[in-house]
Design a protein around this motif. Structure first.
Motif, PDB file in Angstrom:
ATOM      1  N   VAL A  40      20.025  72.644  75.688  1.00  0.00           N
ATOM      2  CA  VAL A  40      18.701  72.290  76.205  1.00  0.00           C
ATOM      3  C   VAL A  40      18.418  70.826  75.883  1.00  0.00           C
ATOM      4  CG1 VAL A  40      16.222  72.793  76.015  1.00  0.00           C
ATOM      5  CG2 VAL A  40      17.886  74.663  75.878  1.00  0.00           C
ATOM      6  N   CYS A  41      17.935  70.080  76.868  1.00  0.00           N
ATOM      7  CA  CYS A  41      17.545  68.689  76.657  1.00  0.00           C
ATOM      8  C   CYS A  41      16.227  68.682  75.879  1.00  0.00           C
ATOM      9  CB  CYS A  41      17.382  67.986  78.005  1.00  0.00           C
ATOM     10  SG  CYS A  41      16.938  66.248  77.849  1.00  0.00           S
ATOM     11  N   ALA A  42      16.224  68.087  74.688  1.00  0.00           N
ATOM     12  CA  ALA A  42      15.036  68.082  73.833  1.00  0.00           C
ATOM     13  C   ALA A  42      14.830  66.690  73.254  1.00  0.00           C
ATOM     14  CB  ALA A  42      15.189  69.104  72.706  1.00  0.00           C
ATOM     15  N   ARG A  43      13.573  66.267  73.167  1.00  0.00           N
ATOM     16  CA  ARG A  43      13.244  64.940  72.633  1.00  0.00           C
ATOM     17  C   ARG A  43      12.035  65.009  71.710  1.00  0.00           C
ATOM     18  NH1 ARG A  43      14.902  61.928  77.586  1.00  0.00           N
ATOM     19  NH2 ARG A  43      17.137  61.971  77.304  1.00  0.00           N
ATOM     20  N   ALA A  44      12.107  64.216  70.656  1.00  0.00           N
ATOM     21  CA  ALA A  44      10.976  63.982  69.756  1.00  0.00           C
ATOM     22  C   ALA A  44      10.872  62.461  69.665  1.00  0.00           C
ATOM     23  CB  ALA A  44      11.211  64.612  68.391  1.00  0.00           C
ATOM     24  N   PRO A  45      10.092  61.823  70.566  1.00  0.00           N
ATOM     25  CA  PRO A  45      10.046  60.357  70.611  1.00  0.00           C
ATOM     26  C   PRO A  45       9.694  59.745  69.254  1.00  0.00           C
ATOM     27  CG  PRO A  45       8.812  61.311  72.438  1.00  0.00           C
ATOM     28  CD  PRO A  45       9.182  62.433  71.517  1.00  0.00           C
ATOM     29  N   ALA A  46      10.427  58.679  68.907  1.00  0.00           N
ATOM     30  CA  ALA A  46      10.215  57.976  67.638  1.00  0.00           C
ATOM     31  C   ALA A  46       9.926  56.508  67.929  1.00  0.00           C
ATOM     32  CB  ALA A  46      11.443  58.106  66.746  1.00  0.00           C
ATOM     33  N   GLN A  47       9.314  55.858  66.962  1.00  0.00           N
ATOM     34  CA  GLN A  47       8.987  54.439  67.087  1.00  0.00           C
ATOM     35  C   GLN A  47       9.225  53.731  65.760  1.00  0.00           C
ATOM     36  OE1 GLN A  47       4.748  53.713  67.569  1.00  0.00           O
ATOM     37  NE2 GLN A  47       4.264  55.617  66.519  1.00  0.00           N
ATOM     38  N   ARG A  48       9.474  52.440  65.847  1.00  0.00           N
ATOM     39  CA  ARG A  48       9.572  51.618  64.647  1.00  0.00           C
ATOM     40  C   ARG A  48       8.165  51.149  64.292  1.00  0.00           C
ATOM     41  NH1 ARG A  48      14.313  51.673  66.153  1.00  0.00           N
ATOM     42  NH2 ARG A  48      16.053  50.362  66.473  1.00  0.00           N
TER      43      ARG A  48
END
Length: 181
Positions: A40-48
């Protein structure tokens, strides 16, 4: 487009349907890993973000939306039964008549689901009169949303809708002095 729970090609990530899962805070990356192992394509967007510790600025990677994971797929009962038992998953957001509602394309792009890369802080131009203007970065996609800017802390807080509910989202900013010519 593939049906079922198979992972669509990453190249088409912006075009696929995205759904939102509420997960236990702190388990976002583990949930993503478990879902990816199941195809399954899964994302938890992160940032600096710049964080001040002991008088020094340090850059750290932080999740954009703690407690949430995005799933990119065509929804089906098979997908529901594949995703729901994953440890850390609490519920699907945006349920209507028993099915989660996909984010619209504009909203998916706003959350940068078209990329799995860590987001850089937004550059914000500050003027002497206290006004400011977002020059670039992920914060620019939230024009029109209520924003609280904290220049000294290098933060912006945006109220944005996610899965039909208003959420407070923290963004890192890089202050640019607009009157220093």
């Amino acid at each position: 487009a593939r049906g079922g729970a198979g992972a669509p090609a990453e190249r088409g990530a912006a075009l696929m349907k995205w759904y939102v899962l509420q997960v236990l805070t702190g388990s976002e990356r583990d949930v993503c890993t478990a879902l990816r192992r199941k195809g399954v394509c899964a994302r938890a967007p992160a940032q600096r973000m710049d964080i001040r510790r002991r008088g020094q600025w340090q850059t750290e990677e932080q999740l954009l939306l703690p407690g949430y994971v995005f799933v990119g797929a065509d929804y089906s009962a098979a997908l529901f039964h594949l995703v729901s038992p994953v440890s850390g998953v609490i519920r699907w957001l945006g349920l209507e008549r028993g099915e989660p509602q996909a984010l619209d394309t504009r909203e998916a792009l706003r959350w940068r689901l078209d990329s799995d890369e860590t987001l850089e802080p937004s550059r914000v131009l500050f003027h002497a009169d206290g006004t400011w203007h977002v020059l670039d970065g992920p914060l620019a996609a939230f024009a029109g949303c209520p924003v609280r800017m904290e220049r000294r802390q290098r933060r912006a807080y945006v109220t944005a809708e996610l899965g039909g509910v208003a959420r407070r989202v923290r963004f890192g900013v890089i202050p640019v002095d607009g009157d220093a010519q």
